[in-house]
Write a protein that holds these residues in place. Structure first.
Motif, PDB file in Angstrom:
ATOM      1  N   ALA A  75      -0.235   5.486  -5.597  1.00  0.00           N
ATOM      2  CA  ALA A  75       0.681   4.439  -5.133  1.00  0.00           C
ATOM      3  C   ALA A  75       0.200   3.832  -3.816  1.00  0.00           C
ATOM      4  N   LEU A  76      -0.246   4.675  -2.894  1.00  0.00           N
ATOM      5  CA  LEU A  76      -0.746   4.176  -1.610  1.00  0.00           C
ATOM      6  C   LEU A  76      -1.981   3.286  -1.798  1.00  0.00           C
ATOM      7  N   ILE A  77      -2.842   3.678  -2.698  1.00  0.00           N
ATOM      8  CA  ILE A  77      -4.029   2.873  -2.996  1.00  0.00           C
ATOM      9  C   ILE A  77      -3.607   1.503  -3.538  1.00  0.00           C
ATOM     10  N   HIS A  78      -2.658   1.516  -4.456  1.00  0.00           N
ATOM     11  CA  HIS A  78      -2.182   0.256  -5.033  1.00  0.00           C
ATOM     12  C   HIS A  78      -1.573  -0.636  -3.949  1.00  0.00           C
ATOM     13  N   LEU A  79      -0.775  -0.055  -3.084  1.00  0.00           N
ATOM     14  CA  LEU A  79      -0.162  -0.834  -2.008  1.00  0.00           C
ATOM     15  C   LEU A  79      -1.225  -1.400  -1.059  1.00  0.00           C
ATOM     16  N   ALA A  80      -2.218  -0.598  -0.751  1.00  0.00           N
ATOM     17  CA  ALA A  80      -3.284  -1.050   0.150  1.00  0.00           C
ATOM     18  C   ALA A  80      -4.111  -2.166  -0.485  1.00  0.00           C
ATOM     19  N   GLU A  81      -4.415  -2.006  -1.756  1.00  0.00           N
ATOM     20  CA  GLU A  81      -5.228  -3.016  -2.456  1.00  0.00           C
ATOM     21  C   GLU A  81      -4.485  -4.342  -2.639  1.00  0.00           C
ATOM     22  N   ASN A  82      -3.162  -4.277  -2.591  1.00  0.00           N
ATOM     23  CA  ASN A  82      -2.355  -5.471  -2.806  1.00  0.00           C
ATOM     24  C   ASN A  82      -1.555  -5.864  -1.564  1.00  0.00           C
ATOM     25  N   ALA A  83      -1.987  -5.404  -0.416  1.00  0.00           N
ATOM     26  CA  ALA A  83      -1.260  -5.651   0.839  1.00  0.00           C
ATOM     27  C   ALA A  83      -1.089  -7.136   1.129  1.00  0.00           C
ATOM     28  N   ASP A  84      -2.026  -7.945   0.703  1.00  0.00           N
ATOM     29  CA  ASP A  84      -1.949  -9.390   0.959  1.00  0.00           C
ATOM     30  C   ASP A  84      -0.861 -10.076   0.139  1.00  0.00           C
ATOM     31  N   LYS A  85      -0.315  -9.390  -0.849  1.00  0.00           N
ATOM     32  CA  LYS A  85       0.739  -9.955  -1.702  1.00  0.00           C
ATOM     33  C   LYS A  85       2.138  -9.699  -1.137  1.00  0.00           C
ATOM     34  N   GLY A  86       2.233  -8.944  -0.047  1.00  0.00           N
ATOM     35  CA  GLY A  86       3.540  -8.601   0.504  1.00  0.00           C
ATOM     36  C   GLY A  86       4.095  -7.362  -0.173  1.00  0.00           C
ATOM     37  N   PRO A  87       5.407  -7.126  -0.028  1.00  0.00           N
ATOM     38  CA  PRO A  87       6.018  -5.937  -0.641  1.00  0.00           C
ATOM     39  C   PRO A  87       5.806  -5.898  -2.153  1.00  0.00           C
ATOM     40  N   ILE A  88       5.583  -4.700  -2.662  1.00  0.00           N
ATOM     41  CA  ILE A  88       5.303  -4.491  -4.091  1.00  0.00           C
ATOM     42  C   ILE A  88       6.465  -3.722  -4.715  1.00  0.00           C
ATOM     43  N   LEU A  89       6.930  -4.175  -5.861  1.00  0.00           N
ATOM     44  CA  LEU A  89       8.023  -3.507  -6.571  1.00  0.00           C
ATOM     45  C   LEU A  89       7.584  -2.141  -7.107  1.00  0.00           C
ATOM     46  N   ILE A  90       8.520  -1.218  -7.104  1.00  0.00           N
ATOM     47  CA  ILE A  90       8.254   0.113  -7.671  1.00  0.00           C
ATOM     48  C   ILE A  90       7.823  -0.024  -9.131  1.00  0.00           C
ATOM     49  N   SER A  91       8.480  -0.903  -9.861  1.00  0.00           N
ATOM     50  CA  SER A  91       8.159  -1.054 -11.290  1.00  0.00           C
ATOM     51  C   SER A  91       6.709  -1.486 -11.503  1.00  0.00           C
ATOM     52  N   GLU A  92       6.185  -2.318 -10.614  1.00  0.00           N
ATOM     53  CA  GLU A  92       4.789  -2.752 -10.737  1.00  0.00           C
ATOM     54  C   GLU A  92       3.836  -1.587 -10.512  1.00  0.00           C
ATOM     55  N   ILE A  93       4.108  -0.797  -9.472  1.00  0.00           N
ATOM     56  CA  ILE A  93       3.258   0.369  -9.183  1.00  0.00           C
ATOM     57  C   ILE A  93       3.329   1.355 -10.335  1.00  0.00           C
ATOM     58  N   ALA A  94       4.548   1.625 -10.797  1.00  0.00           N
ATOM     59  CA  ALA A  94       4.752   2.592 -11.879  1.00  0.00           C
ATOM     60  C   ALA A  94       3.997   2.163 -13.140  1.00  0.00           C
ATOM     61  N   GLN A  95       4.096   0.892 -13.478  1.00  0.00           N
ATOM     62  CA  GLN A  95       3.412   0.407 -14.673  1.00  0.00           C
ATOM     63  C   GLN A  95       1.897   0.443 -14.497  1.00  0.00           C
ATOM     64  N   GLU A  96       1.417  -0.037 -13.375  1.00  0.00           N
ATOM     65  CA  GLU A  96      -0.031  -0.109 -13.117  1.00  0.00           C
ATOM     66  C   GLU A  96      -0.676   1.273 -13.077  1.00  0.00           C
ATOM     67  N   LYS A  97       0.051   2.259 -12.528  1.00  0.00           N
ATOM     68  CA  LYS A  97      -0.514   3.599 -12.340  1.00  0.00           C
ATOM     69  C   LYS A  97       0.025   4.630 -13.334  1.00  0.00           C
ATOM     70  N   SER A  98       0.822   4.176 -14.303  1.00  0.00           N
ATOM     71  CA  SER A  98       1.384   5.052 -15.338  1.00  0.00           C
ATOM     72  C   SER A  98       2.139   6.244 -14.743  1.00  0.00           C
ATOM     73  N   ILE A  99       3.099   5.924 -13.880  1.00  0.00           N
ATOM     74  CA  ILE A  99       3.928   6.949 -13.226  1.00  0.00           C
ATOM     75  C   ILE A  99       5.384   6.646 -13.566  1.00  0.00           C
ATOM     76  N   SER A 100       6.156   7.680 -13.833  1.00  0.00           N
ATOM     77  CA  SER A 100       7.587   7.534 -14.068  1.00  0.00           C
ATOM     78  C   SER A 100       8.242   6.871 -12.853  1.00  0.00           C
ATOM     79  N   ILE A 101       9.069   5.848 -13.109  1.00  0.00           N
ATOM     80  CA  ILE A 101       9.730   5.142 -12.008  1.00  0.00           C
ATOM     81  C   ILE A 101      10.588   6.085 -11.189  1.00  0.00           C
ATOM     82  N   LYS A 102      11.332   6.949 -11.847  1.00  0.00           N
ATOM     83  CA  LYS A 102      12.226   7.870 -11.133  1.00  0.00           C
ATOM     84  C   LYS A 102      11.420   8.805 -10.217  1.00  0.00           C
TER      85      LYS A 102
END
Length: 142
Positions: free
Chosen positions: A12-39
């Motif tokens: 998740a931290l890697i995803h946030l760092a790689e997309n830092a220029d896009k502003g805040p990232i939704l949990i659902s986007e991280i979960a889908q991109e990294k195949s992690i349960s949202i909960k």
């Protein structure tokens, strides 16, 4: 061994760092991109937020974002936050020390001596390596 929780935190931290220029990232986007349960991811991100590593914004354009640069986030901090002790034995842990149940005398315990050296070598790496080091390596595989 790193727990799944800590591994997911790094993803998740890697995803946030790689997309830092896009502003805040939704949990659902991280979960889908990294195949992690949202909960499960919600709990992880909340812990990272409470530790001052992440910030969050509610509402439209909301989500999570890094509060620090990747260079300012040591790997040891994330591991300790989510997994606790880095040492392999409680009797050599710097932050979570406990006397081993079966040990008669730590001063002459060979296992304590060796595991203390393992801890020191591990910490030498984990306290100097940061999220930036992971990102630099990931560039070639993404």
């Amino acid at each position: 061994m790193l727990s799944k929780k800590t591994q997911y935190a790094f993803h998740a931290l890697i995803h946030l760092a790689e997309n830092a220029d896009k502003g805040p990232i939704l949990i659902s986007e991280i979960a889908q991109e990294k195949s992690i349960s949202i909960k499960f991811l919600e709990n992880i991100l909340l812990e990272l937020k409470n530790a001052g590593i992440l910030g969050s914004k509610k509402g439209k354009g909301g989500g999570y974002y890094l509060l620090k640069t990747p260079k300012e986030i040591p790997l040891a901090k994330i591991i300790r936050l989510l997994d606790g002790a880095i040492a392999l034995l409680p009797c050599v842990s710097l932050n979570y020390y406990e006397k081993c149940e079966n040990c008669r005398d730590e001063a002459v315990c060979g296992l304590n001596d060796v595991m203390g050296k393992v801890r020191d070598a591990t910490l030498k790496i984990l306290e100097t390596k940061t999220l930036k080091d992971i990102l630099t390596r990931n560039v070639s595989i993404l």
